[in-house]
Design an enzyme around this catalytic site. Structure first.
Site, mmCIF file in Angstrom:
data_model
loop_
_atom_site.group_PDB
_atom_site.id
_atom_site.type_symbol
_atom_site.label_atom_id
_atom_site.label_comp_id
_atom_site.label_asym_id
_atom_site.label_seq_id
_atom_site.Cartn_x
_atom_site.Cartn_y
_atom_site.Cartn_z
ATOM 1 N N GLU A 1 0.840 -1.205 0.000
ATOM 2 C CA GLU A 1 0.000 0.000 0.000
ATOM 3 C C GLU A 1 0.879 1.260 0.000
ATOM 4 O O GLU A 1 0.784 2.122 0.876
ATOM 5 C CB GLU A 1 -1.009 -0.022 1.160
ATOM 6 C CG GLU A 1 -1.947 -1.215 1.039
ATOM 7 C CD GLU A 1 -3.198 -1.177 1.910
ATOM 8 O OE1 GLU A 1 -3.299 -0.335 2.819
ATOM 9 O OE2 GLU A 1 -4.097 -2.004 1.653
ATOM 10 N N GLU B 1 -4.789 -8.765 -0.838
ATOM 11 C CA GLU B 1 -5.631 -8.539 0.351
ATOM 12 C C GLU B 1 -7.064 -8.427 -0.111
ATOM 13 O O GLU B 1 -7.395 -7.565 -0.939
ATOM 14 C CB GLU B 1 -5.210 -7.261 1.098
ATOM 15 C CG GLU B 1 -3.903 -7.419 1.847
ATOM 16 C CD GLU B 1 -3.540 -6.211 2.706
ATOM 17 O OE1 GLU B 1 -4.447 -5.516 3.212
ATOM 18 O OE2 GLU B 1 -2.325 -5.974 2.856
HETATM 19 O O1 AHR Z 1 -5.233 -6.319 6.599
HETATM 20 C C1 AHR Z 1 -5.172 -5.201 7.426
HETATM 21 C C2 AHR Z 1 -4.525 -4.015 6.751
HETATM 22 O O2 AHR Z 1 -5.314 -3.602 5.679
HETATM 23 C C3 AHR Z 1 -3.179 -4.255 6.130
HETATM 24 O O3 AHR Z 1 -2.151 -4.146 7.047
HETATM 25 C C4 AHR Z 1 -3.084 -3.174 5.105
HETATM 26 O O4 AHR Z 1 -2.257 -3.517 4.016
HETATM 27 C C5 AHR Z 1 -4.519 -2.929 4.709
HETATM 28 O O5 AHR Z 1 -4.842 -1.596 4.712
#
Ligand code: AHR
Length: 511
Positions: A195, A315
């Protein structure tokens, strides 16, 4: 008069009668260049966050909870049964604060650190690189290491690559040997930052592209090296476009995408005590994945028509309010049939886009967000999401079979969503598996499956369902929701028909 009435009735009711069942056409003759559903679509994510690592996977080797080198045996057994193909670690946002050299060597010499993103807790670094990579070997999973770009250095990441993968004599492989591991581990997947547009450094896409080029160059390439760029958040198409344009394709093997099924960051819902409005909105956000994957892929196609670079959804999952009384920084949430609906429908989307989506990591594996496992001291429960992942593992590395259908709809308050989602594959033994989800919380839907290019002698299957979308497995009632045998599919003249109960996931096996 009577005939006229019948025609009128047919005209008025015709469209509804036609919609009375979903007709699914499955093509058994897929001739795409690489139609494989990569097993890595079924991968997971473990961050230093709440009780994912400490108190989740890792209890330490002095714990009374049965463990192997500190890792819970019940977790190892459950994840092996689910066939976990890869595990991403150590973050997430945490990855861009993590300095791997703090987590190697004698444990009593490792410095304690404060986890600034997640709860501000102090961690003793007893779980580090060797512990993670050895754990992956126990799980039979490939490691996916997330490198620190935000607060690290190029040298630090290049050293990590050497420490973990080099067999030549050099200071880093000597260090690994001094720490008790002679041979390198088998590592392919490397994330270069996380991110980068947010917690990974608040960079612009242009700036990050240059950073990526530099890090990737010094990490080196090789047959196993699979370098993943920190990708877009949901519909930030400009991010994907800029990276695809600015990063030489010899330096990159994958580009990430993060998308959570969250109703609204300021207005989430309880994980179990939610309304139908909230259920509908969660499913709307989850099903958006199809549009996101389609549009990001179309951008990638412009720059990479041969689809060499993978879209890695590293994710994804449902994100709700934390359970009452738990640390808000630990993101501990229960997991209901809503999550099973999200998992089943999302995995169908990935299967159907397997030409470009070649890895995905559910967030997160244990005790965090849409977890497959929840623990409480020595107790462990498997969530509805676990069961979907386990039922769907038949698709891992199987040949994708294209499906076409006009779904019936789940309607709520004048809005509608596709009620049905389907994907199909053929495994190495020639068995065809069809996974079907009915997200409608009330209506049973009828399906008719037609196969182009083959027919079958038997059909069997399993179903995951429950009376309400809010139902979940608790520590008091851990097996309330679990897969059962499904006898509701009928073969007739080569076609298969079935009634799909509301709130259900079915995986059929056809031979
Ligand atoms: O999964 C939780 C968080 O969500 C992670 O650390 C981040 O990459 C995302 O914003």
């Amino acid at each position: 008069m009577k005939a006229k009435l019948l025609i009128l009735l047919a005209l008025v009711l015709g469209p509804f009668m036609l919609r009375a069942q979903t007709e699914v056409n499955i093509d058994l003759t897929n001739t795409a260049a690489d139609p494989t559903i990569s097993k890595y679509i079924y991968s997971h994510f473990a961050e230093h966050l709440g009780h994912c690592i400490y108190g989740g996977f890792y209890v330490g080797d002095t714990s009374k909870i049965p463990n192997t080198a500190g890792v819970r045996n019940d977790i190892i057994a459950a994840l092996r049964k689910m066939k976990i193909p890869a595990l991403r670690w150590p973050g997430g946002c945490f990855a861009d604060t993590y300095h791997w050299k703090d987590g190697i060597g004698p444990k009593d010499k490792r410095p304690a650190i404060v986890n600034k993103w997640w709860g501000g807790v102090t961690e003793d670094n007893s779980f580090g690189t060797n512990e993670f990579l050895n754990m992956c070997e126990l799980l039979g999973a490939d490691p996916y290491l997330s490198g620190n770009v935000g607060s690290g250095t190029v040298q630090e990441l290049a050293d990590w690559v050497q420490y973990t993968t080099s067999d030549n004599k050099n200071p880093m492989s000597d260090l690994r040997k001094a720490n008790g591991r002679d041979k390198p581990w088998n590592i392919g997947f490397w994330g270069i930052g996380n991110e980068a547009w947010g917690c990974g450094g608040n960079m612009t896409a242009e700036y990050y592209s240059n950073e990526f080029r530099k890090y990737s160059t010094f990490m080196g390439s090789g047959p196993k090296m699979f370098r993943v760029a920190s990708g877009a958040s949901s519909d930030d198409y400009n991010w994907t476009e800029t990276l695809m344009k600015n990063i030489p394709h010899s330096l990159i093997e994958g580009i990430a995408l993060h998308h959570y099924a969250v109703i609204d960051w300021n207005r989430k819902s309880s994980a179990t005590n939610f309304t139908e409005d909230q259920y509908f909105e969660s499913m709307q956000r989850a099903l958006l994945m199809d549009t996101l994957v389609t549009k990001h892929s179309a951008i990638m196609d412009k720059y990479d028509p041969k689809k060499k670079i993978a879209l890695v959804v590293d994710e994804w999952g449902g994100w709700y309010d934390v359970e009452q009384g738990t640390n808000p920084g630990f993101l501990f949430q229960q997991n209901s049939m809503r999550d099973a609906m999200i998992a089943g429908a999302t995995l169908n989307i990935f299967n159907n886009h397997c030409d470009r989506v070649r890895m995905a990591n559910l967030a997160q594996c244990v005790n965090v967000l849409q977890a497959v496992i929840l623990t409480n001291g020595p107790k462990l429960i498997l969530t509805p999401t676990y069961h979907v992942m386990e039922m769907y593992n038949v698709h891992q590395d199987a040949t994708m079979l294209p499906v076409k259908f006009d779904t019936e709809y789940y309607e709520h308050n004048g809005h509608k969503l596709p009620a049905i989602s389907v994907s199909a594959s053929k495994d190495k033994d020639g068995i065809v598996h069809v996974s079907i989800v009915n997200i409608d919380p009330e209506k049973t839907h009828k399906l008719s499956l037609h196969f182009n290019g083959g027919s079958f002698k038997t059909v069997g299957g399993r179903i995951l369902t429950s009376a309400k979308v809010q139902d979940y497995n608790s520590f008091q009632n851990p097996d309330k929701i679990k897969p059962e045998q499904f006898d509701g599919a009928r073969l007739s003249g080569g076609d298969v028909s079935l009634m799909l109960p509301h709130t259900s996931v079915v995986v059929l096996a056809l031979k």
